[in-house]
Design a protein around this motif. Structure first.
Motif, PDB file in Angstrom:
ATOM      1  N   ALA A  66      -4.395  -4.337   2.411  1.00 36.08           N
ATOM      2  CA  ALA A  66      -3.708  -5.624   2.387  1.00 36.08           C
ATOM      3  C   ALA A  66      -4.571  -6.680   3.063  1.00 36.08           C
ATOM      4  CB  ALA A  66      -2.365  -5.509   3.093  1.00 36.08           C
ATOM      5  N   SER A  67      -4.605  -7.874   2.485  1.00 40.32           N
ATOM      6  CA  SER A  67      -5.299  -9.017   3.095  1.00 40.32           C
ATOM      7  C   SER A  67      -4.264 -10.023   3.575  1.00 40.32           C
ATOM      8  CB  SER A  67      -6.238  -9.681   2.091  1.00 40.32           C
ATOM      9  OG  SER A  67      -7.274  -8.803   1.724  1.00 40.32           O
ATOM     10  N   GLU A  68      -4.613 -10.731   4.643  1.00 38.27           N
ATOM     11  CA  GLU A  68      -3.673 -11.685   5.234  1.00 38.27           C
ATOM     12  C   GLU A  68      -4.362 -13.012   5.509  1.00 38.27           C
ATOM     13  OE1 GLU A  68      -2.504  -9.469   8.691  1.00 38.27           O
ATOM     14  OE2 GLU A  68      -0.701  -8.672   7.718  1.00 38.27           O
TER      15      GLU A  68
ATOM     16  N   SER B  78       6.035 -13.756  -0.433  1.00 34.78           N
ATOM     17  CA  SER B  78       5.560 -13.924   0.946  1.00 34.78           C
ATOM     18  C   SER B  78       4.827 -15.250   1.116  1.00 34.78           C
ATOM     19  CB  SER B  78       4.634 -12.761   1.318  1.00 34.78           C
ATOM     20  OG  SER B  78       4.026 -12.957   2.575  1.00 34.78           O
TER      21      SER B  78
ATOM     22  N   SER C 104      -2.775 -10.819  -0.249  1.00 34.45           N
ATOM     23  CA  SER C 104      -3.385 -10.125  -1.377  1.00 34.45           C
ATOM     24  C   SER C 104      -3.365  -8.620  -1.158  1.00 34.45           C
ATOM     25  CB  SER C 104      -4.830 -10.590  -1.569  1.00 34.45           C
ATOM     26  OG  SER C 104      -5.433  -9.947  -2.675  1.00 34.45           O
ATOM     27  N   LEU C 105      -3.516  -7.871  -2.258  1.00 36.94           N
ATOM     28  CA  LEU C 105      -3.758  -6.432  -2.218  1.00 36.94           C
ATOM     29  C   LEU C 105      -5.122  -6.189  -2.843  1.00 36.94           C
ATOM     30  CD1 LEU C 105      -0.326  -4.888  -3.313  1.00 36.94           C
ATOM     31  CD2 LEU C 105      -1.327  -4.885  -1.037  1.00 36.94           C
ATOM     32  N   ASP C 106      -6.026  -5.592  -2.091  1.00 36.55           N
ATOM     33  CA  ASP C 106      -7.388  -5.390  -2.564  1.00 36.55           C
ATOM     34  C   ASP C 106      -7.596  -3.911  -2.880  1.00 36.55           C
ATOM     35  OD1 ASP C 106      -7.728  -8.078  -1.993  1.00 36.55           O
ATOM     36  OD2 ASP C 106      -8.444  -7.669   0.038  1.00 36.55           O
TER      37      ASP C 106
ATOM     38  N   ASP D  96       0.634  -2.583  -9.061  1.00 34.51           N
ATOM     39  CA  ASP D  96      -0.066  -3.724  -8.449  1.00 34.51           C
ATOM     40  C   ASP D  96       0.640  -5.033  -8.782  1.00 34.51           C
ATOM     41  OD1 ASP D  96      -1.917  -2.069  -7.337  1.00 34.51           O
ATOM     42  OD2 ASP D  96      -3.527  -2.528  -8.754  1.00 34.51           O
TER      43      ASP D  96
ATOM     44  N   ILE E 185       3.983 -10.376  -2.973  1.00 31.10           N
ATOM     45  CA  ILE E 185       3.062 -11.240  -2.227  1.00 31.10           C
ATOM     46  C   ILE E 185       3.334 -12.699  -2.546  1.00 31.10           C
ATOM     47  CG2 ILE E 185       0.641 -11.943  -2.069  1.00 31.10           C
ATOM     48  CD1 ILE E 185      -0.076  -8.976  -2.397  1.00 31.10           C
TER      49      ILE E 185
ATOM     50  N   LEU F  87       0.966 -12.250   4.418  1.00 29.90           N
ATOM     51  CA  LEU F  87       0.388 -11.358   3.417  1.00 29.90           C
ATOM     52  C   LEU F  87      -0.071 -12.172   2.215  1.00 29.90           C
ATOM     53  CD1 LEU F  87      -0.122  -8.384   2.629  1.00 29.90           C
ATOM     54  CD2 LEU F  87       2.153  -8.372   1.593  1.00 29.90           C
TER      55      LEU F  87
ATOM     56  N   GLY G  72       3.510  -5.405  -6.628  1.00 32.75           N
ATOM     57  CA  GLY G  72       3.065  -5.796  -5.290  1.00 32.75           C
ATOM     58  C   GLY G  72       2.701  -7.264  -5.223  1.00 32.75           C
TER      59      GLY G  72
END
Length: 490
Positions: A156-158, A66, A145-147, A56, A63, A143, A59
């Motif tokens: 993935a949240s955008e 990004s 977040s990673l939830d 995480d 992010i 991009l 990741g």
């Protein structure tokens, strides 16, 4: 009992030394790697959790990159929108200067054309790594977040960035299956150049006083020598109020016509008579504006590509809505489309009625404008936010007047775009800061689970080293025990 075959003391000492050496090896590994849990065999459950969290963290680091890219792209777009706003403000200053008749409008137009060219240059150059947020209408997703859910699934949240099209493109009219013409109503199919009227009826009496109020101006006239003189005096008094576009004429004895050629303004009228048996009445208390009105239903949702067309005198004037626009944008876009055509007898104005509906008012001071109609279809390509900028022309009185309203609308569009970008920048900065703090927290949490306590490990190492030395000595003593048996045979 002593035995030369079995040395129990040596066996115990050897097992103890093995345990000490195993603990010493683990402690040395902790010191060399800095980790208490370096592999799955050290603690499989903690190791598994740490590896998931390390993935995480990796990741979130990606992010963060990004978000940095998105923030840089937005910074370019925001700077472009603010620069365009400044340039449009300069253009407005030129347009205002052109309102005067004793200026060289040709030279002012040259300056305006140069500024328009600069606006286009800024919009075209406002890209970062090939992505331009001030052209087109397609959303851009960043991009953010990673939830991770409790069941282990990851989504993935955008952050969605709405493009703000500041191009001057006309767009392309739709050819879809949805008929949008019902979203607006046309007051009349003909935009007449004539005046709208009201009829005043006068009942004469030699002792009467007659009062007429037009807007906020009133005049009172005493009865004349006869009916015709009274009518003429009333008409003269009304005309003497000096209200541009409003006049009164005597049609016949006891009847006057009040006419208004005001394009975008209703005229309120009231009349009264006092004294004797006099009477005075008017057939309407409001002379409506001369302009015809297209009313757009405020409650209707406007979609990207919805195309609206106003047609009259055999010509079409189109505006194609972009994403997130409203009926106000449609009304103002159609106004720009008509104004851009340079029809010197046709002028427009956008207003809002008491019900909240937006209205496009179209006036005509020349020959009647016929066949006024509204139509619409979906499926088009949106007009640019600065649509109509190319057509600014201040070389004539009419063009200079139209340009003033047009450039004001374009400035509002660019200001809205800059504000939208600024809001998105703030959101990305907040998210970027959160991701940075979150990554630090996750890294700290992983360390708490798997990192070795170096103070404890150092103390333990010294203790184990002493225990190892004692174990070796103990094994040496145990191995010497069989030697004592030889003394029994001496």
């Amino acid at each position: 009992m002593s035995s030369i075959l079995t040395n129990n003391g040596a066996m115990v000492a050897l097992q103890t030394l093995k345990t000490i050496n195993s603990d010493l090896s683990k402690t040395q590994s902790m010191i060399s790697t800095g980790k208490e849990v370096a592999s799955a065999k050290d603690n499989s459950s903690v190791w598994a959790i740490s590896k998931v969290m390390e993935a995480d963290v990796a990741g979130f680091n990606a992010i963060s990159d990004s978000l940095s890219l998105g923030e840089s792209t937005l910074a370019v777009a925001s700077e472009a929108a603010e620069t365009v706003t400044d340039l449009l403000t300069d253009i407005k200053a030129k347009v205002v200067a052109a309102q005067e008749e004793n200026v060289d409008r040709e030279k002012i137009q040259t300056d305006i054309d140069a500024l328009v060219g600069q606006v286009k240059s800024v919009v075209g150059a406002a890209q970062f790594n090939g992505l331009n947020l001030v052209e087109g209408t397609e959303d851009v997703n960043i991009l953010s977040s990673l939830d991770r859910a409790s069941n282990g699934s990851v989504a993935a949240s955008e952050i969605t960035i709405n493009r703000q099209d500041l191009s001057t493109n006309l767009g392309s009219y739709g050819g879809g299956a949805v008929d949008l013409s019902a979203n607006g109503t046309v007051s009349d199919s003909t935009v007449s150049a004539g005046a709208n009227t009201a009829t005043i009826t006068v009942g004469h009496d030699a002792a009467a006083n007659y009062t007429v109020t037009v807007g906020n101006k009133s005049v009172t006239v005493e009865a004349g020598a006869d009916a015709d003189a009274t009518d003429s005096a009333i008409a003269g008094a009304i005309n003497g109020l000096g209200i541009d576009g409003v006049s009164a004429t005597v049609v016949s004895t006891g009847q006057l016509t009040m006419a208004s050629t005001l394009a975008f303004e209703d005229v309120e009228i009231s009349v009264s008579a006092s004294g004797g048996s006099s009477t005075m009445s008017v057939d309407t208390n409001t002379i409506s504006q001369r302009a015809e009105t297209i009313t757009f239903s405020q409650g209707v949702k406007v979609n990207d590509g919805d195309s609206y067309r106003v047609a009259f005198n055999g010509s079409d004037y189109d505006y194609i809505a972009g994403k997130g626009e409203t009926m106000e944008d449609v009304a103002r876009g159609l106004k720009i489309a008509i104004d851009s055509a340079g029809l010197e007898t046709v002028s427009t104005k956008v207003t809002q009625n008491d019900a909240g509906d937006w209205q496009l008012n179209i006036d005509n001071s020349g020959a009647d404008v016929t066949d006024l109609a509204l139509s619409g279809e979906d499926g088009g390509t949106a007009s640019g936010g600065l649509f109509g900028l190319d057509s600014l022309d201040v070389t004539t009185d009419f063009g200079a007047e139209n340009a003033l309203g047009m450039v004001e609308t374009l400035i509002n569009n660019s200001v809205d775009a800059a504000a939208e970008f600024g809001s998105a920048q703030g959101r990305i900065e907040t998210q970027s800061s959160f991701i940075s703090n979150l990554t630090d927290a996750l890294t700290s949490g992983i360390g708490a689970m798997v990192d070795a306590d170096m103070e404890e490990a150092s103390a333990k190492l010294q203790a184990l080293q002493v225990q190892q030395q004692l174990g070796v000595q103990s094994l040496s003593i145990a191995n010497q025990s069989p030697q004592t048996i030889l003394s029994l045979f001496g």
